[in-house]
Each structure stands twice: as C-alpha cells, then as structure tokens.
Design an enzyme around this catalytic site. Sequence first.
Site, PDB file in Angstrom:
ATOM      1  N   ASP A  15      54.499 -33.924 -15.630  1.00 41.65           N
ATOM      2  CA  ASP A  15      53.944 -33.044 -16.662  1.00 41.65           C
ATOM      3  C   ASP A  15      55.039 -32.023 -16.940  1.00 41.65           C
ATOM      4  O   ASP A  15      55.199 -31.051 -16.204  1.00 41.65           O
ATOM      5  CB  ASP A  15      52.671 -32.366 -16.146  1.00 41.65           C
ATOM      6  CG  ASP A  15      52.004 -31.515 -17.220  1.00 41.65           C
ATOM      7  OD1 ASP A  15      52.283 -31.735 -18.406  1.00 41.65           O
ATOM      8  OD2 ASP A  15      51.216 -30.621 -16.854  1.00 41.65           O
ATOM      9  N   GLU A  60      54.519 -36.849 -20.059  1.00 42.29           N
ATOM     10  CA  GLU A  60      53.603 -36.494 -21.147  1.00 42.29           C
ATOM     11  C   GLU A  60      54.391 -36.297 -22.437  1.00 42.29           C
ATOM     12  O   GLU A  60      55.386 -35.576 -22.475  1.00 42.29           O
ATOM     13  CB  GLU A  60      52.829 -35.214 -20.806  1.00 42.29           C
ATOM     14  CG  GLU A  60      51.786 -34.896 -21.863  1.00 42.29           C
ATOM     15  CD  GLU A  60      50.841 -33.788 -21.432  1.00 42.29           C
ATOM     16  OE1 GLU A  60      50.223 -33.911 -20.367  1.00 42.29           O
ATOM     17  OE2 GLU A  60      50.732 -32.800 -22.169  1.00 42.29           O
ATOM     18  N   ASP A  71      48.755 -28.513 -13.472  1.00 43.11           N
ATOM     19  CA  ASP A  71      49.959 -29.312 -13.777  1.00 43.11           C
ATOM     20  C   ASP A  71      50.147 -30.438 -12.766  1.00 43.11           C
ATOM     21  O   ASP A  71      50.626 -31.512 -13.109  1.00 43.11           O
ATOM     22  CB  ASP A  71      51.204 -28.414 -13.780  1.00 43.11           C
ATOM     23  CG  ASP A  71      50.978 -27.149 -14.569  1.00 43.11           C
ATOM     24  OD1 ASP A  71      51.447 -27.080 -15.701  1.00 43.11           O
ATOM     25  OD2 ASP A  71      50.300 -26.246 -14.048  1.00 43.11           O
TER      26      ASP A  71
END
Lengths: 170, 170
Positions: free
Chosen positions: B7, B67, B140
């Site tokens: 992330d 991501e 996260d």
Amino acid sequence: MRVLGIDPGLTRCGLGVVDGRAGRASMVAVGVVRTPSDGDPGERLIFLERELDGWLDRFTPEVVAVERVFADSNVTSVMTTAHATAIALLTAGKRGIPVVFHTPTEVKAAVTGTGRADKAQVTTMVTRILKLTEAPRPADAADALALAICHLWRGAATARLDALAKAGAR
Amino acid sequence: MRVLGIDPGLTRCGLGVVDGRAGRASMVAVGVVRTPSDGDPGERLIFLERELDGWLDRFTPEVVAVERVFADSNVTSVMTTAHATAIALLTAGKRGIPVVFHTPTEVKAAVTGTGRADKAQVTTMVTRILKLTEAPRPADAADALALAICHLWRGAATARLDALAKAGAR
C-alpha cells in the site's frame, strides 16, 4: 554554480547541465533519456536511474532543479512523470545533492520574462542566453536547460531572501 | 504462490506478505514503513528503498501487488504515493519480480465481496481470511495484506483468461 536541470518523464526525460550565476550561464551538456512507452515500467525506471547516476557522476552538479508537476493534467503522464521525479530525488539524494523544484510558470518567467511563453519562445531564449549555435532539440532538452537557468537566476534572489528571513528571525 | 502487497506511501507504506492460492491464504509477514512527513524527500525515498530491498530479499515474493492510485485525489499525497510506487517498481524490477496493480475497488471486492466496503470491513475480512488472532494495525498494514489476497484470488481467474486469450490468438 553548476546545476543539472531535469524535465522529468519516462518516454523522454530532458537533462541539461549549466554553469553560471545570476545573469550569466553557459551550457556544459544537454541530452534526453528515452525509454519505450510500451516497455516494462520497472525496467524503464531502472534504465533512467542508470542514466541519471551517470550524469550525476560525470557532471557533479551542486544542485538538481526539477520541474514541479501538477496532478491536474493527464493522469497517466502525471504518474510516469512522478515516477521519473522519484528517481531524480533518489539518485541525487544518495549523493547528498539538494533537489529543488520550479513550476513551469517560474521557468518561463525566468527565461523569457513572461510566465505565459510558449515552448518555441523558451527554446529561442535558452539558445540566446547560452549563446548556442543551434537550438537544443527536442523541447524536453531545451526545457531542462531552461530549468537550470531558472534555478541559477532565481537562486541569487532566493539566497538573498533566505538571508533576510534568517536575519529577521534572530 | 507468495505475494508481497504494498500500500504505497511515504508517511506510511503498508507491506504484507501472503502465501496461498485462490480461496486459501496465510500471512507470512506484515509491517509498515514510516518516514517523517517533514523529512527530506530524497532521504525518505532512500529509506523506503532500503526497507523494500530488505523485504524483497527476506521474503522473496514471486509477485508484488501494488495499489493503483488515481490522480483525482489530494495532489500532494498523490505525488508522494507515486514516488513510493516508483521505488516499488524499481526494487522489484531489479530482482525480475513482476509488479501488478489493483485498484482499491478491486481489492475491496476481492476481500469483502463489495467494492464499496469501508476500511473497517476490509480489516475484519483480512483478519478472518488469514485467521489472525488480532486485526492488523494500522489500516495501511491491513490494506497491504488485502492487496496480496486480492492478487492471489484474482490471479487464478486472470491466469485462466490469459491462457484463453493466448489460445485464441494462435
């Protein structure tokens, strides 16, 4: 002072090394690093890193000036430009070379006198300022030189302001 | 198959390593790399690169799942996220590890069944899927694990589609 200007990008990354001070500038080197737009993203960044490492080692600039990109333009190109900017930050950072950002408007204003100049005007003024026998091509190369000139010319003013601000803060 | 989910971010970069295949997944490692938001941009990237190098060497994932960030959100965070993504591409690329991107909607849909799930729902499902005794924190870290799970579960379907497409192209 020696400045490496970087017009960040992955398809074309403009690089320009300029020696000088406020009001005076001479070109040391100019070039463009290209990577195929359909290439593997990781490999493109690895290639750019190797090229930037080479330029930083060869020309040992005191400062790296990078164009500040805004996120309101084309999404894909903003992302690849940001990736190229990260490689500039990384490679310069590893050598302890400070990286400064200038907006396109600041660069145009510094070189042509107006923040609304077009690419042709920027190229013309860069050619004249650096007393080049022919205009640097492509536009990314001229932009990289313009960034370096911008930093030299703004640098003198900024340094004076910083000194004043520090004096005021004491 | 082992997947490292990332992330991307500079203030907090979530990392999660998951082993598994479609429908089955177990956690190998989870963590968050933090760099100070007022730190030097180059130094933050250098620190992140070192951490990612460490994770890639220690856990030797076959795939890195990152991501995909869109440029329509907060400008500054988009830029630092893109910078972190570049470091993921660079470090994985140097090891020949493929990097795949998944959108937040794809990740949420893969893990919770709906692309409109909130962070709490994602964390709850990640905890359940990986049979963890407590929820991964911060968000996260949970998001990084969710990315890895998403890749494992989508991977099986995508591999089948790729095989079909290749067969059709012949």
